[in-house]
Design an enzyme around this catalytic site. Structure first.
Site, short mmCIF file in Angstrom:
data_model
loop_
_atom_site.label_atom_id
_atom_site.label_comp_id
_atom_site.label_asym_id
_atom_site.label_seq_id
_atom_site.Cartn_x
_atom_site.Cartn_y
_atom_site.Cartn_z
N ARG A 127 -14.75 -25.96 12.75
CA ARG A 127 -15.55 -26.71 11.77
C ARG A 127 -16.99 -26.19 11.66
NH1 ARG A 127 -13.53 -32.25 14.41
NH2 ARG A 127 -13.12 -30.76 16.10
N LYS A 131 -18.60 -21.90 19.14
CA LYS A 131 -19.47 -23.08 18.97
C LYS A 131 -20.47 -23.26 20.11
CE LYS A 131 -17.47 -27.18 19.23
NZ LYS A 131 -16.69 -28.33 18.71
N THR A 159 -7.45 -29.77 24.73
CA THR A 159 -8.31 -30.07 25.87
C THR A 159 -7.53 -30.22 27.18
OG1 THR A 159 -8.24 -32.35 25.04
CG2 THR A 159 -10.23 -31.10 24.59
N ASP A 180 -19.58 -28.83 24.01
CA ASP A 180 -20.23 -29.11 22.73
C ASP A 180 -20.96 -30.45 22.75
OD1 ASP A 180 -18.11 -30.89 22.68
OD2 ASP A 180 -17.38 -30.31 20.69
N LYS A 216 -50.17 -4.52 19.92
CA LYS A 216 -48.89 -4.24 20.58
C LYS A 216 -49.16 -3.51 21.87
CE LYS A 216 -46.47 -0.91 20.86
NZ LYS A 216 -45.73 0.33 20.85
N TYR A 243 -55.18 -2.38 13.79
CA TYR A 243 -53.95 -2.23 14.54
C TYR A 243 -54.28 -1.56 15.86
CZ TYR A 243 -49.62 -0.52 16.42
OH TYR A 243 -48.60 -0.25 17.29
N ASN A 276 -66.50 -3.62 21.06
CA ASN A 276 -66.31 -4.17 19.72
C ASN A 276 -65.49 -3.20 18.87
OD1 ASN A 276 -67.43 -6.34 17.71
ND2 ASN A 276 -67.48 -4.37 16.66
N SER A 324 -66.39 0.51 11.77
CA SER A 324 -65.32 0.08 10.87
C SER A 324 -64.54 1.26 10.33
CB SER A 324 -65.93 -0.68 9.69
OG SER A 324 -66.54 -1.85 10.18
N ARG A 373 -66.40 12.61 10.35
CA ARG A 373 -66.27 12.50 8.89
C ARG A 373 -67.22 13.50 8.25
NH1 ARG A 373 -71.12 9.01 8.42
NH2 ARG A 373 -70.83 7.20 9.75
C1 UD1 Z 1 -12.31 -34.48 21.64
C2 UD1 Z 1 -11.41 -35.62 22.12
C3 UD1 Z 1 -11.78 -36.89 21.38
C4 UD1 Z 1 -13.24 -37.19 21.63
C5 UD1 Z 1 -14.14 -36.00 21.26
C6 UD1 Z 1 -15.55 -36.25 21.74
C7 UD1 Z 1 -9.21 -34.76 22.76
C8 UD1 Z 1 -7.80 -34.52 22.34
N1 UD1 Z 1 -10.01 -35.29 21.86
O1 UD1 Z 1 -12.03 -34.23 20.28
O2 UD1 Z 1 -10.98 -37.96 21.84
O3 UD1 Z 1 -13.63 -38.34 20.89
O4 UD1 Z 1 -13.67 -34.80 21.89
O5 UD1 Z 1 -16.44 -35.26 21.32
O6 UD1 Z 1 -9.54 -34.47 23.89
N2 UD1 Z 1 -11.67 -26.89 24.11
C9 UD1 Z 1 -11.15 -25.88 24.91
N3 UD1 Z 1 -9.87 -25.47 24.70
C10 UD1 Z 1 -9.07 -26.02 23.75
C11 UD1 Z 1 -9.59 -27.05 22.94
C12 UD1 Z 1 -10.90 -27.48 23.16
O7 UD1 Z 1 -11.83 -25.36 25.77
O8 UD1 Z 1 -7.91 -25.58 23.65
C13 UD1 Z 1 -13.06 -27.32 24.33
C14 UD1 Z 1 -13.94 -26.99 23.13
O9 UD1 Z 1 -14.55 -25.71 23.28
C15 UD1 Z 1 -14.97 -28.11 23.14
C16 UD1 Z 1 -14.24 -29.27 23.82
O10 UD1 Z 1 -13.11 -28.72 24.47
O11 UD1 Z 1 -16.11 -27.78 23.90
C17 UD1 Z 1 -13.82 -30.35 22.82
O12 UD1 Z 1 -12.97 -29.78 21.86
P1 UD1 Z 1 -12.98 -30.27 20.35
O13 UD1 Z 1 -11.96 -29.48 19.60
O14 UD1 Z 1 -14.36 -30.28 19.82
O15 UD1 Z 1 -12.45 -31.77 20.49
P2 UD1 Z 1 -12.58 -32.95 19.44
O16 UD1 Z 1 -11.63 -32.74 18.34
O17 UD1 Z 1 -14.00 -33.14 19.08
CA CA Z 2 -15.93 -32.05 19.64
#
Ligand code: UD1
Ligand code: CA
Length: 461
Positions: free
Chosen positions: A17, A24, A82, A106, A355, A370, A381, A409, A444
């Site tokens: 997104r 991200k 996750t 994030d 620099k 410069y 000066n 100058s 000069r």
């Molecule tokens: C997730 C939660 C949601 C919560 C929200 C809060 C789940 C299924 N959902 O959703 O309930 O409200 O966070 O911000 O857990 N990541 C990985 N590997 C993956 C997927 C994600 O490392 O395969 C990491 C991402 O880099 C990120 C974090 O996990 O830092 C969250 O992932 P993201 O896709 O942003 O989750 P949300 O859809 O926001």
């Molecule tokens: Ca998120």
């Protein structure tokens, strides 16, 4: 803390997104990447060696960025959710007892105090896990917390899968949990990708614990801003704004005057001494340290620089990687880039660029110059329009000017060059040879006056 705590930071996702080629967690807010903020917060509950960052997208860059902090890494080569990301740490952490805190890369505003409280709560509870929640007026996009009658957490339902009744729940899943390590590693493998996205949702573990006879507790955080998870660039800007507001508040409470604080940008690591004044739209960035009684003028940018006390940076001036000593005045409209040292009470005026230059105490370059790869002695000066010709098209050369010298100058100083103490350079000179101390150098042609020449010319017409 009674038991050992390991921290896992999930940071493998691309963040679709964000609509970005960059992962991200490598985007910046408050002067640091998102992941650096999270690693910093994690430091409150575990030493860096007990933190594991799960990497995937652009793992080389994330590893390179964080390696100096001493954290460990685990690879999630395919991003299947996750729950799947946390599984990437199972092999290395499953034998370690105590607690496991899961953070998302994030979610950069999380405070160390909240994390400490989370660990305290979980340590004191019977639950298998504690999840941080908050109440949001607009919980769109977040998972919702479904509470049981006893205030325990029954389930976490993702927004996409929620029923209309569940969508009305204001309590969101922050994604931050503290687990009992033994129960987490035992039951994590039971998560199934039984959703339209075919992802392994970590949030499903709540129901898995429930079926196994364990409870999950919730910890509500009043300040919901701490839990903002960044998914889009709009949210990134909103979080950046919060970081900047926090920073200016901290500085104002510590005795710094900030004019129109809503307009300035001051990075988290910057330090500023008492009674210093920061003008509107100033940007103070990176590892900058500013002493007491300084003034940073409107619209100036100061980055990775050190200013002693009583320094004035006049408006619309740019100072990068430089060291400025007490009482110096710089600008307006000056540019200092790369490795300058400006001495006590020195003066640099408008449209002067420096620099890799060392300007002595009380030295002056007041207008249009410069000065590159040069050393300028105390109280010398430099006249308007002076240029050090430090580059011959192939390499850079040095210009060394002694103390108490006077460079007229529009002088052109062709490096390599040495100009002695107390010497004078006549205005408009092109200087190509060394000038001894206390000499006058004229480079000069002499002025010639032709009497009556103009009058004769007019008569001819
Ligand atoms: C997730 C939660 C949601 C919560 C929200 C809060 C789940 C299924 N959902 O959703 O309930 O409200 O966070 O911000 O857990 N990541 C990985 N590997 C993956 C997927 C994600 O490392 O395969 C990491 C991402 O880099 C990120 C974090 O996990 O830092 C969250 O992932 P993201 O896709 O942003 O989750 P949300 O859809 O926001
Ligand atoms: Ca998120």
């Amino acid at each position: 803390m009674t038991s050992q705590t390991n921290v896992v930071i999930l940071a493998a996702g691309l963040g679709t997104r964000m609509k970005s080629k960059r992962a991200k967690v490598l985007h910046r807010a408050g002067g640091m990447t998102l992941i650096e903020h999270v690693v910093h917060a994690a430091g409150a509950i575990a030493p860096a060696g007990n933190a594991t960052v799960v990497v995937g997208h652009q793992s080389d860059r994330v590893r390179a960025l964080l390696a100096p902090s001493g954290v460990r890494f685990a690879d999630q080569t395919e991003q299947k959710g996750t729950g799947h990301a946390l599984l990437a740490c199972r092999a290395s952490l499953a034998s370690e007892p105590g607690l496991v805190v899961v953070l998302y890369g994030d979610c950069p505003l999380l405070s160390p105090a909240t994390l400490t409280e989370l660990v305290r709560r979980q340590s004191a509870a019977d639950a298998a896990a504690t999840v941080i929640t908050t109440r949001l007026n607009d919980p769109t996009g977040y998972g919702r917390i479904v509470f049981g009658e006893q205030g325990d957490v029954r389930a976490i339902v993702e927004h996409k899968a929620a029923t209309p009744a569940q969508l009305a729940i204001p309590f969101i899943n922050s994604g931050i949990y503290c687990f009992r390590a033994d129960l987490l590693w035992k039951h994590l493998v039971e998560i199934r990708p039984g959703n339209p996205a075919h992802e392994y949702y970590l949030s499903d573990i709540v129901e898995i614990f429930g079926r196994a006879g364990y409870t999950v507790a919730a910890m509500e955080v009043e300040n919901s801003a701490e839990l903002l998870g960044i998914n889009t660039r709009v949210e990134l800007a909103a979080v950046d704004k919060i970081f900047r507001e926090r920073k200016v508040q901290e500085l104002m409470l510590a005795g710094v005057t900030i004019e129109k604080p809503e307009t300035v940008t001051i990075d988290s690591c910057v330090r500023i001494g008492e009674d210093s004044i920061v003008g509107p739209f100033a940007q103070i960035l990176g590892r900058t340290e500013i002493g007491e009684d300084c003034r940073i003028g409107a619209c100036s940018i100061v980055e990775n620089s050190t200013l002693a006390s009583g320094v004035e940076i006049a408006p619309l001036t740019s100072v990068l990687d430089s060291h400025i000593e007490t009482g110096a005045v710089i600008g307006p409209f000056a540019r200092l880039r790369l490795g300058n040292r400006v001495g006590k009470n020195a003066r640099i005026g408008n449209f002067v660029e420096l620099k890799n230059t060392r300007l002595g105490a009380g030295a002056k370059a007041n207008h249009l110059a410069y000065l590159g790869d040069s050393g300028i002695g105390d109280h010398t000066n430099i006249g308007a329009g002076t240029i050090t010709c430090n580059y011959d098209g192939v390499s850079k050369h040095k210009t060394q000017i002694g103390k108490d010298a006077f460079v007229g100058s529009n002088s052109t100083l062709v490096a390599p060059l040495e100009i002695g103490d107390g010497s004078y350079i006549g205005a408009g000179s092109v200087i190509t040879h060394h000038v001894p101390s206390d000499a006058l150098a004229l480079g000069r042609s002499r002025q010639v006056n032709k009497e009556g020449w103009a009058a004769k010319r007019k008569k001819k017409k």
